[in-house]
Design a protein around this motif. Structure first.
Motif, PDB file in Angstrom:
ATOM      1  N   ALA A 551       0.724  -1.481  -0.112  1.00  0.00           N
ATOM      2  CA  ALA A 551      -0.796  -0.212  -0.071  1.00  0.00           C
ATOM      3  C   ALA A 551       0.445   1.342   0.101  1.00  0.00           C
ATOM      4  N   VAL A 552       2.164   0.738   0.694  1.00  0.00           N
ATOM      5  CA  VAL A 552       2.631   2.527   1.223  1.00  0.00           C
ATOM      6  C   VAL A 552       3.295   2.658  -0.732  1.00  0.00           C
ATOM      7  N   ARG A 553       4.172   1.322  -1.262  1.00  0.00           N
ATOM      8  CA  ARG A 553       4.415   1.723  -2.688  1.00  0.00           C
ATOM      9  C   ARG A 553       3.534   2.368  -3.055  1.00  0.00           C
ATOM     10  N   ALA A 554       2.065   2.220  -3.326  1.00  0.00           N
ATOM     11  CA  ALA A 554       1.450   2.515  -4.685  1.00  0.00           C
ATOM     12  C   ALA A 554       1.218   3.684  -4.598  1.00  0.00           C
ATOM     13  N   GLU A 555       1.597   4.095  -3.265  1.00  0.00           N
ATOM     14  CA  GLU A 555       1.035   5.580  -2.782  1.00  0.00           C
ATOM     15  C   GLU A 555       1.953   6.628  -2.958  1.00  0.00           C
ATOM     16  N   LEU A 556       3.775   5.972  -3.352  1.00  0.00           N
ATOM     17  CA  LEU A 556       5.218   6.383  -3.461  1.00  0.00           C
ATOM     18  C   LEU A 556       5.011   6.646  -5.155  1.00  0.00           C
ATOM     19  N   TYR A 557       4.582   5.350  -5.423  1.00  0.00           N
ATOM     20  CA  TYR A 557       4.684   5.612  -7.077  1.00  0.00           C
ATOM     21  C   TYR A 557       3.556   6.948  -7.629  1.00  0.00           C
ATOM     22  N   ALA A 558       2.243   6.717  -6.939  1.00  0.00           N
ATOM     23  CA  ALA A 558       1.014   7.354  -7.608  1.00  0.00           C
ATOM     24  C   ALA A 558       2.162   9.133  -7.261  1.00  0.00           C
ATOM     25  N   GLU A 559       2.905   9.324  -5.973  1.00  0.00           N
ATOM     26  CA  GLU A 559       3.105  11.082  -6.352  1.00  0.00           C
ATOM     27  C   GLU A 559       4.537  11.060  -7.281  1.00  0.00           C
ATOM     28  N   ALA A 560       5.228   9.943  -7.318  1.00  0.00           N
ATOM     29  CA  ALA A 560       5.650  10.199  -8.525  1.00  0.00           C
ATOM     30  C   ALA A 560       5.412  10.164  -9.790  1.00  0.00           C
ATOM     31  N   GLU A 561       4.378   9.997 -10.075  1.00  0.00           N
ATOM     32  CA  GLU A 561       4.131  10.040 -11.091  1.00  0.00           C
ATOM     33  C   GLU A 561       3.706  10.964 -11.275  1.00  0.00           C
ATOM     34  N   ARG A 562       2.631  11.563 -10.374  1.00  0.00           N
ATOM     35  CA  ARG A 562       2.270  12.844 -10.191  1.00  0.00           C
ATOM     36  C   ARG A 562       3.615  14.343 -10.862  1.00  0.00           C
ATOM     37  N   ILE A 563       4.864  13.816  -9.908  1.00  0.00           N
ATOM     38  CA  ILE A 563       5.557  14.763  -9.776  1.00  0.00           C
ATOM     39  C   ILE A 563       6.185  14.848 -11.115  1.00  0.00           C
ATOM     40  N   LEU A 564       6.255  14.176 -11.805  1.00  0.00           N
ATOM     41  CA  LEU A 564       7.186  13.752 -13.324  1.00  0.00           C
ATOM     42  C   LEU A 564       5.980  14.340 -14.108  1.00  0.00           C
ATOM     43  N   ALA A 565       4.599  14.161 -13.834  1.00  0.00           N
ATOM     44  CA  ALA A 565       3.729  14.597 -15.445  1.00  0.00           C
ATOM     45  C   ALA A 565       3.452  15.874 -15.160  1.00  0.00           C
ATOM     46  N   VAL A 566       3.455  16.322 -13.708  1.00  0.00           N
ATOM     47  CA  VAL A 566       2.608  17.382 -13.517  1.00  0.00           C
ATOM     48  C   VAL A 566       3.064  19.055 -13.005  1.00  0.00           C
ATOM     49  N   ASP A 567       4.422  18.569 -11.763  1.00  0.00           N
ATOM     50  CA  ASP A 567       5.473  19.310 -11.020  1.00  0.00           C
ATOM     51  C   ASP A 567       6.642  19.352 -12.381  1.00  0.00           C
ATOM     52  N   GLU A 568       6.926  18.464 -12.848  1.00  0.00           N
ATOM     53  CA  GLU A 568       7.980  19.287 -14.175  1.00  0.00           C
ATOM     54  C   GLU A 568       7.675  18.931 -15.071  1.00  0.00           C
ATOM     55  N   ALA A 569       6.271  18.141 -15.529  1.00  0.00           N
ATOM     56  CA  ALA A 569       5.950  17.682 -17.214  1.00  0.00           C
ATOM     57  C   ALA A 569       6.932  17.203 -17.899  1.00  0.00           C
ATOM     58  N   ALA A 570       7.703  16.734 -17.386  1.00  0.00           N
ATOM     59  CA  ALA A 570       8.831  16.499 -18.248  1.00  0.00           C
ATOM     60  C   ALA A 570       9.077  15.379 -19.579  1.00  0.00           C
ATOM     61  N   TYR A 571       7.575  14.971 -19.365  1.00  0.00           N
ATOM     62  CA  TYR A 571       7.150  14.439 -21.157  1.00  0.00           C
ATOM     63  C   TYR A 571       5.857  14.600 -20.792  1.00  0.00           C
ATOM     64  N   ALA A 572       5.272  13.839 -22.102  1.00  0.00           N
ATOM     65  CA  ALA A 572       4.323  13.433 -22.435  1.00  0.00           C
ATOM     66  C   ALA A 572       3.815  13.028 -22.689  1.00  0.00           C
ATOM     67  N   PRO A 573       2.971  12.162 -21.713  1.00  0.00           N
ATOM     68  CA  PRO A 573       1.907  10.682 -22.546  1.00  0.00           C
ATOM     69  C   PRO A 573       0.865  10.968 -22.908  1.00  0.00           C
ATOM     70  N   ILE A 574       1.668  10.038 -23.998  1.00  0.00           N
ATOM     71  CA  ILE A 574      -0.111   9.721 -25.007  1.00  0.00           C
ATOM     72  C   ILE A 574      -1.415   9.159 -25.494  1.00  0.00           C
ATOM     73  N   TYR A 575      -1.137   7.670 -25.536  1.00  0.00           N
ATOM     74  CA  TYR A 575      -2.212   6.678 -25.040  1.00  0.00           C
ATOM     75  C   TYR A 575      -1.292   5.307 -24.266  1.00  0.00           C
ATOM     76  N   HIS A 576      -2.236   4.407 -23.870  1.00  0.00           N
ATOM     77  CA  HIS A 576      -1.964   3.277 -23.436  1.00  0.00           C
ATOM     78  C   HIS A 576      -1.881   2.514 -24.441  1.00  0.00           C
ATOM     79  N   TYR A 577      -1.233   1.104 -25.176  1.00  0.00           N
ATOM     80  CA  TYR A 577      -1.526   0.550 -25.845  1.00  0.00           C
ATOM     81  C   TYR A 577      -3.015  -0.116 -26.367  1.00  0.00           C
ATOM     82  N   THR A 578      -3.248  -0.604 -27.738  1.00  0.00           N
ATOM     83  CA  THR A 578      -4.001  -1.476 -27.538  1.00  0.00           C
ATOM     84  C   THR A 578      -3.324  -2.251 -28.782  1.00  0.00           C
ATOM     85  N   THR A 579      -3.184  -3.688 -29.068  1.00  0.00           N
ATOM     86  CA  THR A 579      -2.580  -4.341 -30.212  1.00  0.00           C
ATOM     87  C   THR A 579      -3.918  -4.314 -31.169  1.00  0.00           C
ATOM     88  N   VAL A 580      -3.506  -3.700 -32.334  1.00  0.00           N
ATOM     89  CA  VAL A 580      -4.280  -4.026 -33.970  1.00  0.00           C
ATOM     90  C   VAL A 580      -3.668  -4.832 -35.078  1.00  0.00           C
TER      91      VAL A 580
END
Length: 615
Positions: A551-580
């Motif tokens: 549970a603690v691991r999941a919380e730490l990763y969620a916060e890390a995801e937020r920092i990377l995508a919002v506070d730093e906007a270090a990259y731009a995620p586009i979509y999660h794949y499907t196989t077609v």
């Protein structure tokens, strides 16, 4: 260049002569038959006292010798496959991309493998394993019947490799230790070595520390068929890492003898279900079944004839012409495929644990400013892109790890979404502070780069237009061939040669966030193509990897995801794949969620295939 080309032609001609010379003599049996033949004859006869010539047709039986019909050669069960590009390598230590991993995964064994349906870790080279009470020492017991083999392209024979004393070589614990050490060794220059940093001293050794050597790496052969790993900290996901290609057993003698050429056809020594028959670089790569493989009786497909077609439209046309057995569907063809009664029956689409993203070079102006990165991310209408361009039912991504990965936030709950007003505000804040105009920004020649692909080109064109419409900025799009592209976007490329923005996809090596934001983006221990500076994000991903409470691991990763995508906007995620994908009805295949495509588990109804091809 000219001399090298002539030398290559000479070698190829000699090989061709050798192949001809080694062909078995064809002996044609002759049989005797009695047949009727009709012929015209002219005779002289006497009619009314005078000699005249008379022509008539006669039929008679004669005996002739005719060659017997040669027996029909049975066509081997053959998979026609498109690698999609030239595989950058067949070297397990140097592989980083899905194309190379597919190749390596069918020619080499790892300690473990993923079940192709459930994704669970299962034994492979290892029969079983155990872990110490503190979770830091893993011991793997190995099977002793996996042969090292070599395929001879001239004779077409696969033989077991022997040692200097003539003894047959079987894969053992020492081969595993050598392979792991080779990947970690900084002299190997493995771009994927960071995956093994969980092994004690791996990070320090790979980083060139003078305080430790390869002898200090936490991997030892307890005996010939037992290997032991000591970790930096407990990691329940380690059995999955132990089965990755970078930890594969490797043939030390072949590598030392042939150096970088050891993966070429005729030289490569392997131990898996298939061997390399031929590799014409830039053209084709063919595999054949390894008859000495321990489970050879269970491998139904005898040949993989692989091409390297980068254009999705060409690959799809080959599929429709029965030249390929399975392929991806170009975005421009999805609507037609779904509407076609035959193609729709071949169609398969499902989520896969991969994410498509645009990386920003964080230390290259103007993307060294978080407001610019934020503006470019907020200006991407991901849902519109999926609805109108990719059309594969993908899920818009605002964070990195997709559903199914431990610690991944639910899609859309963390990160930056489409917000054109906020994008404009962020950009104008930057322009006002710097005293710049949009024209000045355009004059910076901002470059978006992708590897050569019709699909990537369509996505780039759509996002390029979004940036123009929302931000008023013109961005130039470039593309490079896959192997060149991978070198260009390395974090060691000179900054002036690095594009401002570049695309990549990341697919799970194992289903844990440690394999995602930590191994991909951590500035200290990950690939860090973004060229980020260390921050709280890096501390969180390292802490989460050592934390034992899920549970603690999941919380730490969620916060890390937020920092990377919002506070730093270090990259731009586009979509999660499907196989077609489309697959011919004569091919029975799976779609493994993790690891390489496992050709050795697929089957083909060859009679149905040949009939469809008109043979």
């Amino acid at each position: 260049m000219f001399k090298k080309r002539n030398l290559l032609l000479a070698v190829l001609l000699l090989a061709a002569f050798a192949l001809v010379a080694c062909q078995p003599e064809v002996v044609t049996e002759t049989i005797t038959e009695q047949v009727e033949v009709t012929r015209v004859v002219t005779e002289t006869v006497v009619e009314e006292g005078a000699a005249v010539e008379v022509t008539r047709i006669v039929t008679e039986e004669v005996v002739v010798e005719v060659p017997a019909e040669e027996p029909m050669m049975e066509m081997p069960v053959t998979l026609n496959w498109n690698f999609g590009t030239e595989p950058p390598t067949a070297d397990p230590s140097l592989s980083t991309d899905t194309t190379s991993v597919d190749l390596v995964g069918n020619m080499f064994v790892g300690l473990t493998k993923f079940d192709p349906v459930s994704g669970e870790v299962s034994p492979y080279l290892a029969t079983d394993w155990s872990v110490s009470e503190d979770g830091t020492v893993y011991t793997f017991n190995l099977r002793d019947d996996i042969a090292w083999v070599n395929y001879n392209p001239v004779t077409g024979e696969t033989t077991q490799v022997t040692d200097a004393d003539g003894n047959p070589r079987f894969v053992n614990a020492h081969d595993v230790v050598y392979g792991v050490k080779r990947t970690v060794d900084p002299n190997t220059a493995s771009d994927y070595a960071y995956v093994l940093y969980i092994i004690k001293n791996a990070e320090a050794i790979n980083g060139g520390s003078e305080e430790v050597t390869l002898d200090d790496l936490g991997v030892v052969a307890v005996d010939d068929y037992t290997v032991e790993f000591t970790l930096e900290n407990p990691a329940g996901f380690f059995p999955a890492i132990a089965g990755m290609w970078v930890a594969n057993p490797m043939p030390q003698w072949a590598i030392e003898e042939n150096d970088s050429k050891w993966t070429e056809a005729g030289l490569i020594v392997t131990n898996g279900p298939y061997v390399m028959e031929s590799w014409i670089h830039g053209g084709e790569l063919n595999l054949v079944k390894n008859p000495l493989w321990v489970n050879a009786d269970d491998v139904q497909i005898e040949r993989i004839e692989g091409v390297m077609i980068t254009e999705a439209s060409t690959s799809f046309a080959m599929y429709e012409n029965n030249e390929l057995d399975t392929t991806g569907v170009p975005t421009t063809e999805i609507d037609r495929v779904k509407a076609d009664p035959v193609l729709s029956a071949d169609f398969y689409s499902a989520p896969v644990p991969c994410t498509y993203y645009y990386g920003f070079t964080n230390n290259k102006p103007p993307f060294d400013d978080v407001r610019v990165r934020t503006a470019f991310s907020e200006a991407i209408d991901r849902q519109s892109l999926i609805d109108n361009v990719t059309k594969g039912g993908q899920t818009p991504a605002t964070s990195f790890a997709p559903p199914g990965i431990f610690g991944a936030p639910a899609p859309g709950t963390v990160g930056i979404g489409y917000d054109p007003d906020a994008a404009v505000a962020a950009l104008e804040s930057y322009l006002d502070e710097k005293g710049l105009t949009r024209e000045d920004m355009t004059a910076m020649d901002i470059t978006l780069m992708h590897n050569t692909s019709e699909g990537h080109a369509l996505i780039a064109a759509a996002i390029q237009q979004m940036w123009k419409d929302v931000l008023g900025i013109d961005v130039r799009v470039e593309n490079q061939e896959w192997a060149v592209y991978l070198q260009t976007i390395k974090n060691t490329t000179p900054l002036e040669e690095m594009p401002h923005i570049w695309r990549l996809g990341w697919c799970a090596d194992y289903p844990d966030e440690n394999n995602w934001i930590h191994e991909v983006f951590n500035a200290n221990a990950g690939a860090n193509r973004l060229r980020r500076e260390p921050s709280q994000f890096d501390e969180l991903t390292a802490q989460a990897g050592q934390e034992q409470d899920p549970a603690v691991r999941a919380e730490l990763y969620a916060e890390a995801e937020r920092i990377l995508a919002v506070d730093e906007a270090a990259y731009a995620p586009i979509y999660h794949y499907t196989t077609v994908n489309v697959t011919k009805p004569w091919l029975t295949r799976n779609f493994p969620p993790l690891g390489a495509n496992d050709f050795y588990n697929w089957t083909i109804d060859m009679d149905a295939k040949l009939e469809a091809q008109g043979n």
